[in-house]
Design an enzyme around this catalytic site. Sequence first.
Site, short mmCIF file in Angstrom:
data_model
loop_
_atom_site.label_atom_id
_atom_site.label_comp_id
_atom_site.label_asym_id
_atom_site.label_seq_id
_atom_site.Cartn_x
_atom_site.Cartn_y
_atom_site.Cartn_z
CG HIS A 34 -1.97 1.24 1.21
ND1 HIS A 34 -2.89 1.07 0.27
CD2 HIS A 34 -2.00 2.13 2.02
CE1 HIS A 34 -3.73 2.18 0.74
NE2 HIS A 34 -3.02 2.99 1.65
CB SER A 83 -8.17 2.84 -3.23
OG SER A 83 -6.72 2.65 -2.50
CG HIS A 84 -10.30 4.41 2.61
ND1 HIS A 84 -10.75 4.68 3.66
CD2 HIS A 84 -8.86 4.82 2.69
CE1 HIS A 84 -9.90 5.05 4.58
NE2 HIS A 84 -8.64 5.24 3.76
CG ASN A 85 -10.30 -0.41 -2.81
OD1 ASN A 85 -11.02 0.51 -3.24
ND2 ASN A 85 -9.14 -0.37 -3.68
CD GLU A 302 -3.45 3.91 8.62
OE1 GLU A 302 -4.62 4.13 7.92
OE2 GLU A 302 -2.41 3.23 8.36
CD GLN A 304 -8.86 9.19 8.60
OE1 GLN A 304 -9.23 9.82 7.61
NE2 GLN A 304 -7.80 8.70 8.89
CB SER A 519 -5.80 -0.38 -4.29
OG SER A 519 -6.46 -1.13 -3.68
#
Length: 720
Positions: A34, A83-85, A302, A304, A519
């Site tokens: 990533h 991406s936030h898959n 992480e 925010q 990703s």
Amino acid sequence: MSLSDADRDIVVEEIGREPTRAEAALFENLWSEHCAYRSSRPLLSAFDSDGDQVVIGPGDDAAVVSLPSHDGEEMYITMGVESHNHPSYVDPFDGAATGVGGIVRDTLSMGAYPIALADSLYFGDFEREHSRYLFEGVVEGISHYGNCIGVPTVTGSVAFHDRYEGNPLVNVSCIGLLEPDRTITAEAQEPGNKLVLVGNSTGRDGLGGASFASEDLAEDAETEDRPAVQVGDPYTEKLLIECNEALLDEELVESARDLGAAGLGGASSELVAKGGLGARIELDRVHEREPNMNAMEYLLAESQERMVYEVAPENVDRVAELAERYDLGCSVIGELTEAGTNYICTFDGEIVVDVDAEFLGDGAPMNDLPAEDPPERERDLPTVDLEEAFERIVASPNTASKRWVYRQYDHEVQVRTSVLPGDDASLLAIREAGTGLAFSAGADPNWTDAAPYEGARAVALENATNVAAKGALPHAAVDCLNGGNPEKPDVYGGFKGIVDGLADMCTELDVPVVGGNVSLYNDSNAGPIPPTPTLALVGVKEGYDAPPAKLSGEGTLVVVGDRALEGEADPCLGGSEYTAQFGGTDAFPKLPADPASLIETIADVADADHVLASHDVSHGGLAVALAEMVHEDAGADVEIETVDRGTRKRLFFNEQPGRVVFETTDPDALYETFDGVAPVTELGEANGSNHLDITVNDDTLRYDAEEIAALRSTITDELA
């Protein structure tokens, strides 16, 4: 979390000792796929990122591109995509929401103000309850976060394909507006400057998110991996946006980086490495919201809505005052040190990290993986009644109206959106420069599943056609390259195909790809996803007006670029919605030989006085394009003649991109303008009825606008 044995051996050899627990975790995350792009970086040199308009290309939090000025001042835009898959599978609301928050902070870190968002979303079969659950949660998360921070979501795409069932994709892009003298970067500037953390407090959420995003989703991911998903607070993000503006107004920032993947450790070490400096950080100084956190948690959480700023010592107090004004936390966590010194972090008076920042950021070895080309596909198409094919394809969730999605977004906040969602591309009024900015984003997994290389070329051409149909010339693009497990040769071969295809077509169109995101490991029990090359592309034009996609009812309908209608090409259905609905295989449509000239001419013609409407032809073919143009106040009478009666369905449903339907009062002008560029075919007349009448040889279809609207309401009917 654990560092692999092979990587640990490299680290031990470099630093001359066993890594501490915090160092091992930091290396694992920053050397993950990533963050380090270990499998994809060897392929990315295929992209051309140069151009006179490119101010800052790949490698920073976002790219910076200059705009042409039309009776205005010089202005830049920033472009970014991420991406936030995996997070969106585990927790669709928070996973998607924090994807929006992250790409907005990438925009802030360049000195820009966010003015537009695009989201490209990919889910499993719409008929499955779980797919609809993920779809609803993701759209709700995007709308909640974007609406709360006051940034309009103006364009995007939605696609359904059964191979996304166990791993949806959420790709989000952001455009920022930037005055040239406010540009900052993520490159550390001066030893002795302080590192200041501003924004939300640090907790344990999102811990190990970078490594989580670099592995296949497990069967129990929705429960076991929930701690790796960040939790967003858009109201704090809005305060951070405004505080960032205040810091820039007073010229208090030397460099900046948002805290995303790998948290504080990732952001601060990357900033230091880019500047060729060292740093000393005291983790005890980080403002926190949970007690008894350890060094690894401070480094890798992480949480925010956080930014790290490089600030000159004499400006630190003023930064703290502004942070307090906006009710944000502020911590002076360390300072930059001379070139040749290490990146050092202390906790409870002990050194827990002591490594070279450049080695930490760039020392991961690249993967040399085998790749297999996809097999050739033979022509094997079922015979389907024309009326049944029309109704099934127009009603498919892939081609049906996406109004249910974009009506949840505030797409007019900031009062720049001139062309609203639902058209080929949005159009933003950049009044500061007197320039219209067209914006299109998306991909088609059916295309790239059928033919990765040609499908990716088609994705680039499709996005370029979208902006050209609104009268804008393609200007720059960013990409989000999504693939499955690259250790599987067939999967890596498909991924390589989409990289090369997207790069080649962007080069042919003279569109620099100025940044992007990769990703991989989007694999689950349902198998690998189709290789998915989301492209977010902007075009520029003078002024803010554009022809609508809806008919006026007063002109002649003409399609340009349709080589199959003129007998110049086989009307192939490979990768089409026709084959998705009815099965079968076919070759992928041939693309135009000179796409750059075609796009330039489309953009030029779209703004002509004789053009009353323009709409690109792509997903679902000519059938869907015409259905989308008809409405309660205007209809059309279309007739298509074919010599070979067996081709009539293929002519109507083939999805060759690079085609546009124009409604014009002067068809001769179109014939003249496109002479030598692309074929021009008259289809019929628009009229004041609300009917679409189509005759293909002896087959006749007739639908009124209400019937078409009912067919196209599949998503709304299911989810309203």
